[in-house]
Design a protein around this motif. Structure first.
Motif, short mmCIF file in Angstrom:
data_model
loop_
_atom_site.label_atom_id
_atom_site.label_comp_id
_atom_site.label_asym_id
_atom_site.label_seq_id
_atom_site.Cartn_x
_atom_site.Cartn_y
_atom_site.Cartn_z
N THR A 221 23.50 42.48 25.57
CA THR A 221 23.64 42.75 27.21
C THR A 221 25.28 42.90 26.92
O THR A 221 25.93 41.67 25.84
CB THR A 221 23.63 41.82 27.69
OG1 THR A 221 23.47 40.36 27.64
CG2 THR A 221 22.46 42.13 28.28
N SER B 45 27.06 40.87 29.69
CA SER B 45 27.67 39.65 29.87
C SER B 45 26.63 38.80 29.51
O SER B 45 24.93 38.98 28.59
CB SER B 45 27.85 39.43 31.29
OG SER B 45 26.70 40.35 32.20
N LYS B 46 26.53 37.57 29.57
CA LYS B 46 25.48 36.56 29.59
C LYS B 46 24.25 36.47 30.89
O LYS B 46 24.62 37.00 31.73
CB LYS B 46 25.63 34.90 29.27
CG LYS B 46 27.02 34.41 28.39
CD LYS B 46 27.56 33.05 28.40
CE LYS B 46 28.57 33.25 27.12
NZ LYS B 46 28.64 31.47 27.56
N ALA C 221 22.84 32.97 37.60
CA ALA C 221 22.59 34.32 39.13
C ALA C 221 22.29 35.11 37.78
O ALA C 221 22.49 35.61 36.39
CB ALA C 221 23.66 34.97 39.74
N LEU C 222 20.62 35.46 37.67
CA LEU C 222 19.79 36.41 36.79
C LEU C 222 20.94 38.14 36.25
O LEU C 222 20.91 38.64 37.12
CB LEU C 222 19.05 36.91 36.78
CG LEU C 222 17.97 37.35 35.83
CD1 LEU C 222 17.54 36.52 34.17
CD2 LEU C 222 15.96 37.40 36.86
N ASN C 223 20.89 38.09 35.06
CA ASN C 223 21.74 39.41 34.91
C ASN C 223 20.67 40.61 34.70
O ASN C 223 19.83 39.94 34.28
CB ASN C 223 22.11 38.95 33.41
CG ASN C 223 22.82 40.53 32.69
OD1 ASN C 223 22.80 41.94 33.54
ND2 ASN C 223 23.55 40.25 31.47
N LYS C 224 20.42 41.33 35.65
CA LYS C 224 19.31 42.66 35.83
C LYS C 224 19.50 43.36 34.40
O LYS C 224 18.30 43.58 34.24
CB LYS C 224 20.01 43.30 36.39
CG LYS C 224 18.79 44.46 37.51
CD LYS C 224 18.98 45.89 37.99
CE LYS C 224 17.57 46.00 38.84
NZ LYS C 224 17.85 47.09 39.42
N ARG C 225 20.35 43.59 33.41
CA ARG C 225 20.17 44.01 32.09
C ARG C 225 19.06 43.73 31.41
O ARG C 225 18.38 44.04 30.59
CB ARG C 225 21.27 44.46 31.40
CG ARG C 225 21.15 45.02 30.50
CD ARG C 225 22.10 46.14 30.29
NE ARG C 225 22.43 47.05 31.44
CZ ARG C 225 24.03 47.79 31.23
NH1 ARG C 225 25.27 47.09 30.37
NH2 ARG C 225 23.84 48.66 31.92
N LEU D 52 16.26 41.52 32.20
CA LEU D 52 15.26 42.06 32.81
C LEU D 52 14.65 43.57 31.87
O LEU D 52 13.30 43.27 31.65
CB LEU D 52 14.82 42.02 34.33
CG LEU D 52 13.22 41.83 35.04
CD1 LEU D 52 12.65 40.90 34.69
CD2 LEU D 52 13.98 42.57 36.40
N LYS E 188 8.13 34.35 36.83
CA LYS E 188 9.25 33.55 36.93
C LYS E 188 9.43 33.10 35.57
O LYS E 188 9.52 33.01 34.86
CB LYS E 188 8.36 32.56 38.02
CG LYS E 188 7.47 32.06 38.04
CD LYS E 188 6.44 31.31 38.83
CE LYS E 188 5.96 30.35 37.97
NZ LYS E 188 5.84 29.38 37.11
N PRO F 93 11.47 34.52 42.15
CA PRO F 93 10.72 35.16 41.35
C PRO F 93 11.13 36.56 41.25
O PRO F 93 11.91 37.32 42.02
CB PRO F 93 9.40 34.86 42.06
CG PRO F 93 9.52 34.40 43.01
CD PRO F 93 11.23 34.34 43.65
N VAL F 94 10.70 36.90 40.13
CA VAL F 94 10.59 38.08 39.78
C VAL F 94 9.87 39.24 40.05
O VAL F 94 8.85 39.60 39.70
CB VAL F 94 11.53 37.94 38.85
CG1 VAL F 94 10.81 40.44 37.84
CG2 VAL F 94 12.11 37.79 38.07
N TYR F 95 9.19 40.32 40.70
CA TYR F 95 8.54 40.87 41.09
C TYR F 95 8.83 42.46 40.82
O TYR F 95 10.01 43.68 40.79
CB TYR F 95 8.37 41.69 42.35
CG TYR F 95 7.80 40.33 43.54
CD1 TYR F 95 8.30 39.10 43.86
CD2 TYR F 95 6.52 40.46 43.53
CE1 TYR F 95 7.73 38.33 44.07
CE2 TYR F 95 5.91 39.34 44.25
CZ TYR F 95 5.89 38.03 44.35
OH TYR F 95 5.76 37.22 45.29
N VAL F 96 8.61 43.06 40.03
CA VAL F 96 8.83 44.55 39.12
C VAL F 96 7.50 45.16 39.22
O VAL F 96 5.76 45.30 39.41
CB VAL F 96 8.24 43.42 37.66
CG1 VAL F 96 8.36 45.27 37.17
CG2 VAL F 96 9.53 43.41 37.18
N SER G 159 21.71 32.51 44.19
CA SER G 159 20.63 33.00 44.07
C SER G 159 18.91 32.27 45.13
O SER G 159 19.12 33.47 45.32
CB SER G 159 20.00 33.20 42.72
OG SER G 159 20.65 33.59 41.53
N ASN H 210 13.99 38.62 43.11
CA ASN H 210 14.45 39.79 42.50
C ASN H 210 15.61 39.91 43.19
O ASN H 210 16.82 40.89 43.36
CB ASN H 210 13.96 40.84 42.73
CG ASN H 210 12.59 41.64 42.52
OD1 ASN H 210 12.25 40.64 41.81
ND2 ASN H 210 12.39 42.72 42.29
#
Ligand SMILES: [Mg+2]
Ligand SMILES: [Zn+2]
Lengths: 478, 483, 96
Positions: free
Chosen positions: A17, A19-20, A50-54, A56, A75, A279-282, B238, C61
């Motif tokens: 990526t 960025s970190k 803060a999670l980098n979307k890329r 994921l 998660k 958490p992450v919902y995909v 977040s 998300n």
């Protein structure tokens, strides 16, 4: 006693990526110490991730390429342990619900294809780096790597030899390169593997006690470490002793491994859900979008090369193992129009150079286009085999266009019939001894003349033309 | 009346009408701080030079610009667990005694953008662990109403500074009652917003899933005004929520006819001191006379809230505080010979007794051996409590309760009995477990002359309603002022 | 019933990288035991098939875009470290 070897790998791969994973610091190898850091990746008090979307997206892409199922819900957890390269004293990882699970990768072992299960692929953060102080006192910490995004690929214990372990790692490296989620530069540590290995007496169903060897960063090291560990465990078991569940460090110079901590000490990581990250919902759409972005993978590409270009399975396998190399092959075949010639030259000249100088040559001046041009000259008979090798040498050094090199070094084959005939006459006349030999039936003298003539033509003569004229010329003396 | 006694609203009016300049105002406050702080020990860092400069700058803005932010020139102060760039942020711990953050908390940035002036940083329980503000390397905060008593905690300095007029308002943090209880002990308004409404970025973490930055103010109206400044989504946090902005200061005091207030019997238990209970009941009756509808109710699992709270908060603390190893910042033992020694010695010297106790508790609760029966169990209880609240809010608008079963206790009184101290949080922790907004409003005093606060808990994002009902209480009870 | 004894305190202190002096171990064990005995009451509560609540917010998300936004602020970051060398943080020798 004889044992079955049971191996599982845990492969860590840094994602490429910009960025970190949790902050806006640059994700790049090296750099002045602690210059690609911020309060977040240094774990300073009060900072939050803060999670980098890329990250994921790349993890899912890798998962799909390895035939994994993608978790609709996943998660992050904290894995707590103290180590100076871990600034928060916990690693943010996906302990309980990984983003990808239940996949497989097919590997070629000899003429067989073997399916290796992928248990899970999860997202986590990398740690900083420790080096020894130049003063000889103390260790120094550089946190530039802290917070670089990683995926950890955990295989099922489906590997049964050190060689299979090596092949799996090679195969996964290729997949990660094809999907462009990682640059897999092993020398920079962006791809590294832990080897979990146990032995089981042949015929037995009871799994043996396994050991883990951490952070192996070359294919060779994986294979050697696994081999040595299998032998060590066999010795331990044969002498009636027990193998302990432990973590060992492989010393590639000495070719041996040593336990890392006390046997009694079992690490308790106290994993619990990371409260700072939701958490992450995909959903299906998101997955489909990523699926659509996955390019043709090595296995499919290999089949296509066999069918479309008619090159041998073995060659196709080797060439497609490296995406950049495969790209060079395809482009060069298009430019020169003779895929078999390209394949032969890759299998010989290019592979030889890769072995000697490393993969770096694929990322230098050489590309499919100029490589194809060189082979086109060769194929048309405009330059000789030796000259083609010379052009490659110069190209790798200067990056000049092949045509420029050919003209500058005057490498074009000399076909001027009168000039060639004159040269032949001259050589034959000035070597009476050889001529006598030839006349008296010593055929070896023919080769002598060929060499002399080619040298006189500065390597640019067309061997078949020279041979034809020389034969005629000598005929006159018989 | 000293100008320092005035509310934010009153002070803003004086500044706007040029009755006083921002720099004069700040100087008044520093005179007051120098006079009173030695007895109260609310401030641990005083930023006099910076504050005077900031006040002069604020005055320039007021002199030159028509578009002056409402809080321009207002002197305020922050609990010392809120990071302020290049100003010491200590968490009242030896561990961070010399820590100069290279960044600012989002709330502090917002306050600076709105023109407020930071007077200094406030005393607290070390790492916000405690409810008496006695666990501090700077010594205990004393209650401005009677300095033999505690100010409450962990935001004791925040409550005491506002109660003794050493700042127009203060920010604190509330993990299990850390704003509401000291506000109640010191007779000021304390609001813990809904989890996610205020950014936690730059708040030095104790228990991440429970804590929120909140407000301590002289009255309800001030509280609303400050809410308007500090709330809002922050990409650096977040867990901060994206939602449309509200005007929390608008319409306060409007009628509360038909507002349904529930009184859970579990929050009026046997531990509740009679005097406190009586004042709370009187206050509720007066709300009834203003049109509120009171009902008894039951939230049975709340009785386990205190257990779940201490297990979860200590667990998270053990992880959040693991980063203090003396390497990158914080106290470092200089004689350590190896890395494990460095960790152990630095942490042993840097943390106080109570902090170590919580770290040990949390480590125990998260350990492989006990995680299921303690930590995970507590998360289950948290789920049940949250659901019980949700069900109650289907029927009622607000839940009312005491803030604390007692008024301020004597300094040292509970210091050697941690469990007894912990159990005093019995009425406040549930709101944190469920992430709900809750406010403490002064409503009377006991015979010793110590303030009593009433607590209103609302559904998520119902701060406006809480403040409106709080305003009714304030109108009935009046502000409690130290004479 | 004692749930936390001296041995337990020693073990968890080690895990938490703090050091409790021998003479204080008893006192710590007694206090922690009192606290855990009380907080441990939670174990008796029937929580049925209730799921553990991991996040109180209905938020999911939350991502940031993959952009480099930070600059080199090395000096500021090293400012709070008491021992450093050549732009590195320094610790006693870590034997791998
Ligand atoms: Mg891992
Ligand atoms: Zn960073």
């Amino acid at each position: 006693m004889n044992y079955d070897i049971v191996i599982g790998l845990e492969i860590h791969s840094e994602l490429k990526t910009s960025s970190k994973i949790f902050c806006g610091c640059k994700n790049e190898f090296g750099g002045e110490p602690n210059t690609r850091c911020c309060p977040v990746c240094l774990g300073m008090p009060g900072t939050l991730p803060a999670l980098n979307k890329r990250v994921l997206e790349y993890a899912i892409k890798a998962g799909l390429a390895m035939n994994c199922r993608i978790a609709g819900f996943s998660k992050f957890d904290r894995k707590n342990y103290f180590y100076p390269d871990m600034p928060k004293a916990y690693q943010v990882t996906q302990h309980s619900l990984p983003i990808c699970y239940d996949g497989y990768v097919d590997i070629d072992v000899g003429y067989e294809t073997k399916r290796i299960g992928i248990e899970r692929i999860h997202i986590e953060e990398d740690a900083g780096k420790l080096i020894h102080s130049s003063t000889g006192q103390g260790s120094l910490i550089d946190y530039n790597r802290s917070g670089v995004p990683l995926i950890e690929i955990v295989t099922k214990p489906d590997l049964n030899s050190p060689e299979e372990a090596k092949i799996l790692l090679e195969t996964i490296k290729t997949i990660l390169e094809y999907t462009e989620v990682s640059d897999c530069k092993m020398q920079e540590g962006s791809l590294r593997a832990d080897v979990n290995l146990s032995l089981r007496p042949i015929g037995s169903n009871t799994p043996g006690v396994r050991t883990e060897m951490k952070n192996l960063n070359s294919f060779r090291a994986v294979q050697r470490a696994a081999q040595a560990e299998a032998e060590r465990q066999a010795r331990v078991l044969d002498s009636g002793q027990k193998v302990y569940k432990e973590t060992r460090r492989w010393d590639d110079h000495k070719g041996e491994s040593l336990p890392m901590r006390d046997k009694e000490e079992v690490m308790d990581y106290r994993c619990f859900p990371e409260p700072d990250l939701p958490p992450v919902y995909v959903d299906e759409d998101f997955i489909n979008e990523i699926q659509a972005s996955i390019p043709e993978l090595p296995g499919m590409r290999r089949e296509r090369y066999i069918n479309q270009y008619g090159i041998p399975k073995y060659d196709a396998g080797l060439i497609t193992q490296n995406k950049v190399l495969a790209d060079i092959f395809e482009k060069a075949s298009e430019v020169c129009g003779n895929p078999k010639l390209v394949s032969n030259w890759i299998m010989t000249e290019i592979m030889k150079r890769m072995n000697e100088e490393g993969e770096g040559i694929l990322h230098s001046y050489l590309n499919g286009d100029n490589f194809g041009q060189i082979l086109l000259f060769l194929d048309k008979g405009d330059i000789t085999h030796a000259a083609a090798i010379q052009v490659i040498d110069v190209l790798l050094e200067t990056g000049e266009e092949p045509i420029v090199i050919v003209e500058r070094l005057n490498l074009r084959v000399q076909r001027d019939e009168s000039l060639v005939a004159n040269t032949i006459k001259q050589v034959v006349n000035s070597n009476p001894q050889a001529l006598d030999d030839y006349i008296s039936g010593k055929k070896k003298a023919f080769g002598f003349f060929m060499g002399k003539i080619m040298a006189e033509l500065k390597g640019r003569g067309d061997p078949s033309q020279v041979k034809e004229i020389l034969t005629k010329e000598l005929q006159r003396y018989l | 009346m000293s100008i320092c006694k005035k509310t934010v609203t009153e002070t803003a009016e004086l500044l706007r009408t040029r009755k006083i300049s921002a720099d004069e105002l700040v100087k008044e406050y520093f005179d007051e701080i120098k006079k009173k702080n030695p007895d109260i020990n609310a401030y641990v860092t005083i930023c006099e030079d910076e504050a005077i400069k900031a006040a002069e700058a604020a005055q320039k803005i007021m002199d030159s610009n028509n578009d002056v932010p409402y809080l321009c020139g207002i002197p305020m102060t922050l609990k010392d667990n809120i990071c302020t760039k290049n100003i010491k942020t200590t968490c009242a711990s030896k561990m961070l005694e010399d820590f100069l953050p290279p960044y600012s908390a989002t709330v502090y940035k917002k306050l600076l953008d709105s023109g407020t002036v930071l007077l200094g940083k406030l005393n607290m329980d070390e790492f916000a662990m405690g409810n008496s503000s006695e666990h501090s390397i700077f010594g205990a905060v004393h209650n401005p109403w009677n300095t033999a008593f505690v100010a409450g905690g962990s935001s004791g300095g925040s409550a005491a500074s506002v109660a003794s007029n050493l700042a127009a308002f203060a920010l604190g943090s509330d993990t299990g009652g850390g704003i509401r209880q000291p506000a109640s002990f010191c007779g000021v308004v304390g609001l813990k917003p809904t989890y996610g409404l205020v950014s936690r970025y730059g708040l030095i973490a104790f228990a991440s899933s429970l804590e929120q930055i909140g407000i301590i103010s002289k009255d309800i109206t001030d509280c609303g005004i400050i809410m308007n400044v500090i709330t809002g989504h922050d990409p650096m946090d977040s867990t901060s929520i994206k939602r449309p902005a509200e005007d929390y200061s608008e319409g306060l005091g409007k009628n509360i006819d038909g507002i349904k207030i529930a009184l859970p019997k579990e929050l009026f238990g046997s531990e509740l001191e009679k005097e406190v209970g009586n004042v709370i009941n009187d206050t509720l009756k007066r709300l009834e006379s203003r049109g509120a509808v009171l009902s008894d109710c039951s939230l049975p699992t709340i009785e386990n809230a205190i257990h779940a709270y201490y297990i979860i908060s200590s667990s998270e603390a053990s992880s959040n505080l693991a980063r203090y190893d003396g390497i990158r910042y914080g106290h470092r033992n200089e004689r350590a010979e190896n890395i494990s020694d460095l960790y152990r010695k630095s942490r042993t010297e840097g943390f106080g007794q109570e902090t170590k106790r919580r770290i040990l508790l949390g480590t125990y609760a998260l350990s492989a051996e006990h995680q299921d029966e303690l930590y995970k169990k507590a998360l289950k209880v948290r789920n049940i409590i949250t659901r019980e609240f949700r069900n109650a809010f289907d029927e009622y608008d607000i839940i009312a309760a005491p803030v604390s079963p007692v008024t301020a206790f004597k300094l040292q009184e509970n210091l050697n009995n941690p469990l007894k101290m912990y159990l005093k949080d019995v009425y406040t922790v549930a709101a944190n477990l469920a992430g709900l907004p809750a406010v403490s409003i002064p409503c009377g005093k006991d015979k010793k002359g110590l303030p009593i606060g009433i607590q209103l808990i609302g559904k998520p994002f119902s701060e406006k309603l809480l403040l409106n009902v709080g305003k009714q209480i304030e109108m009935e009870a009046g502000r409690l002022e130290i004479i | 019933m004692t749930v936390v004894d001296v041995k337990t305190v020693r073990k968890i202190a080690d895990m938490a990288a703090v050091f409790i002096e021998e003479k204080d171990l008893e006192a710590y064990a007694a206090q922690l035991n009192t606290i855990m005995e009380h907080m441990g009451k939670i174990m008796d509560l029937d929580t049925g098939d209730q799921e553990p609540m991991e996040h109180i917010l209905p938020v999911k998300n939350v991502f940031r875009d993959d952009e480099v936004t930070n600059k080199n602020i090395k000096d500021e970051l090293l400012k709070n470290a008491s021992v450093k060398e050549d732009g590195y943080f320094k610790v006693p020798t870590v034997v791998e």
